[in-house]
Design a protein around this motif. Structure first.
Motif, PDB file in Angstrom:
ATOM      1  N   TYR A 125       0.855  -1.183   0.000  1.00  9.71           N
ATOM      2  CA  TYR A 125       0.000   0.000   0.000  1.00  9.71           C
ATOM      3  C   TYR A 125       0.893   1.236   0.000  1.00  9.71           C
TER       4      TYR A 125
ATOM      5  N   ASP B  83     -10.435   0.364   1.769  1.00  8.56           N
ATOM      6  CA  ASP B  83     -10.132   1.542   0.958  1.00  8.56           C
ATOM      7  C   ASP B  83      -8.618   1.594   0.788  1.00  8.56           C
ATOM      8  N   TYR B  84      -8.163   2.318  -0.224  1.00  7.34           N
ATOM      9  CA  TYR B  84      -6.724   2.481  -0.424  1.00  7.34           C
ATOM     10  C   TYR B  84      -6.495   3.717  -1.276  1.00  7.34           C
ATOM     11  N   GLU B  85      -5.247   4.165  -1.332  1.00  6.40           N
ATOM     12  CA  GLU B  85      -4.875   5.257  -2.237  1.00  6.40           C
ATOM     13  C   GLU B  85      -4.243   4.673  -3.505  1.00  6.40           C
TER      14      GLU B  85
ATOM     15  N   ARG C 166      -2.607   5.190   8.268  1.00  3.43           N
ATOM     16  CA  ARG C 166      -3.721   4.404   7.746  1.00  3.43           C
ATOM     17  C   ARG C 166      -3.622   2.967   8.236  1.00  3.43           C
ATOM     18  N   ASP C 167      -4.760   2.385   8.574  1.00  7.15           N
ATOM     19  CA  ASP C 167      -4.798   0.999   9.025  1.00  7.15           C
ATOM     20  C   ASP C 167      -4.706   0.077   7.817  1.00  7.15           C
ATOM     21  N   ARG C 168      -3.604  -0.615   7.694  1.00  5.46           N
ATOM     22  CA  ARG C 168      -3.388  -1.531   6.578  1.00  5.46           C
ATOM     23  C   ARG C 168      -3.246  -2.972   7.080  1.00  5.46           C
TER      24      ARG C 168
ATOM     25  N   ALA D 115      -7.980  -4.372   2.037  1.00 10.68           N
ATOM     26  CA  ALA D 115      -8.430  -3.172   2.737  1.00 10.68           C
ATOM     27  C   ALA D 115      -9.770  -2.681   2.193  1.00 10.68           C
TER      28      ALA D 115
ATOM     29  N   ASP E  46       0.581   5.250   0.635  1.00  7.57           N
ATOM     30  CA  ASP E  46      -0.291   6.285   1.172  1.00  7.57           C
ATOM     31  C   ASP E  46       0.443   7.612   1.202  1.00  7.57           C
TER      32      ASP E  46
END
Length: 342
Positions: free
Chosen positions: A16, A87-89, A23-25, A85, A18
């Motif tokens: 991930y 959500d993610y970027e 952020r909780d990954r 996840a 970010d």
């Protein structure tokens, strides 16, 4: 940029990216996946010297699934995906159906956004910069892997290109031998150096900047232009003004300017034909091989297979059979139309 490295259920790497930490990954991939079994083979074509990957297992890869079954969307309850996840970027993971793996190389998927119906051109400059940072990070890490000779970051967009997953994404290949087009670039650069004492790609950029009719966009650190002998009806090359070997060599000023210019360029492609649907394209980063590629300059090549609103550029007998391209649009006309597509 903040990166979090984790694993998918079958042991493939997932990263991930970010814009900031926190952020909780920690979401786990709970799918009952069998280990990936792939044995791509590299075979050399003795008639051309080119290497060809034989990857028969890819016949069973996911093909244009329904939107609610997209493997690149964030996971939802009852609908797990390649991204555990919610959500993610930006996310990067090893391809489950790789064209190259093991001793033959490595293939990764880059998800630009969690938005299924979006596209790179719809990203904010901040998100586009995060993608650039992810490309750079993967170039550095993959280049350091034993056996890697070249790292290739690219995006295919559109069914006309042959994209099997419509979710906005690209790919990264770690080649164990320089790609055939790179071999041609290096041979041409060596011949140019021997004849002139100069670098070919620096001269191509200088020539394009001097020929204003082929320039599409220009900033302080980058110029986008249509090449003099463009193969595709609408083809643009984007060069940093300072010659560097690969993405890891860009400085902060070059990185900061890139997102705005690139997003502008992609949006011009989308406006070019006046159609409601996005323009199909291939966007390809050309980077120097990890050894012996000092003459090759980092640049991006962007082209579409559309030559008119209702016509595609098919690779027919001359192009497919002989690699002899016939362009239907003059490069100067293509550049003018792209300049006008504000």
């Amino acid at each position: 940029m903040h990166r979090t490295v984790t694993e998918l259920a079958d042991g493939r790497e997932l990263i991930y990216y970010d814009s900031a930490p926190g952020r909780d990954r920690g979401a786990k991939d709970l799918r009952p996946l069998d280990p990936v079994v792939s044995a791509p083979e590299l075979r050399r074509d003795a008639a051309t010297g080119d290497w060809v990957a034989i990857a028969a297992h890819r016949q069973s890869r996911t093909y244009r699934p329904a939107a609610d079954a997209c493997p690149l969307c964030p996971s939802r309850e009852g609908r797990p995906s390649e991204i555990p996840a919610a959500d993610y970027e930006v996310a990067v993971f090893e391809n489950r159906f790789p064209s190259l793996s093991g001793a033959a190389g490595r293939c990764e998927v880059v998800c630009f956004t969690p938005e299924h119906d979006s596209g790179f051109a719809a990203l904010t400059p901040e998100r586009a910069r995060l993608v650039l940072d992810a490309w750079t990070d993967r170039t550095a890490e993959l280049s350091a892997r034993p056996g890697t000779r070249q790292v290739y970051c690219f995006e295919n967009r559109g069914a006309e290109i042959g994209v099997t997953l419509p979710h906005p994404h690209g790919q990264i290949y770690a080649f164990t031998t320089p790609a055939p087009r790179t071999v041609k670039h290096l041979a041409a650069a060596a011949a140019h150096r021997a004849a002139t004492g100069r670098n070919l790609f620096e001269d191509l950029l200088a020539e394009a900047r001097a020929a204003a009719e082929r320039v599409v966009l220009a900033g302080e650190h980058w110029t986008a232009f249509v090449p003099y002998a463009a193969r595709w009806p609408y083809e643009v090359h984007l060069y940093p003004h300072r010659r560097v070997a690969d993405l890891t060599c860009l400085d902060e000023a070059e990185r900061a300017e890139f997102p705005g210019l690139y997003l502008d360029l992609l949006r011009r492609f989308d406006r070019l034909f006046g159609l409601a649907e996005p323009t199909p394209y291939v966007s390809a980063w050309h980077q120097a091989p990890t050894a012996g590629g000092g003459e090759l300059a980092l640049h991006l090549e962007l082209f579409t297979v559309r030559r008119a609103a209702d016509k595609l550029k098919y690779l027919a007998g001359t192009e497919s059979g002989m690699d002899a391209f016939m362009n239907d649009v003059a490069p100067e006309t293509a550049a003018r139309r792209l300049r006008e597509a504000r």
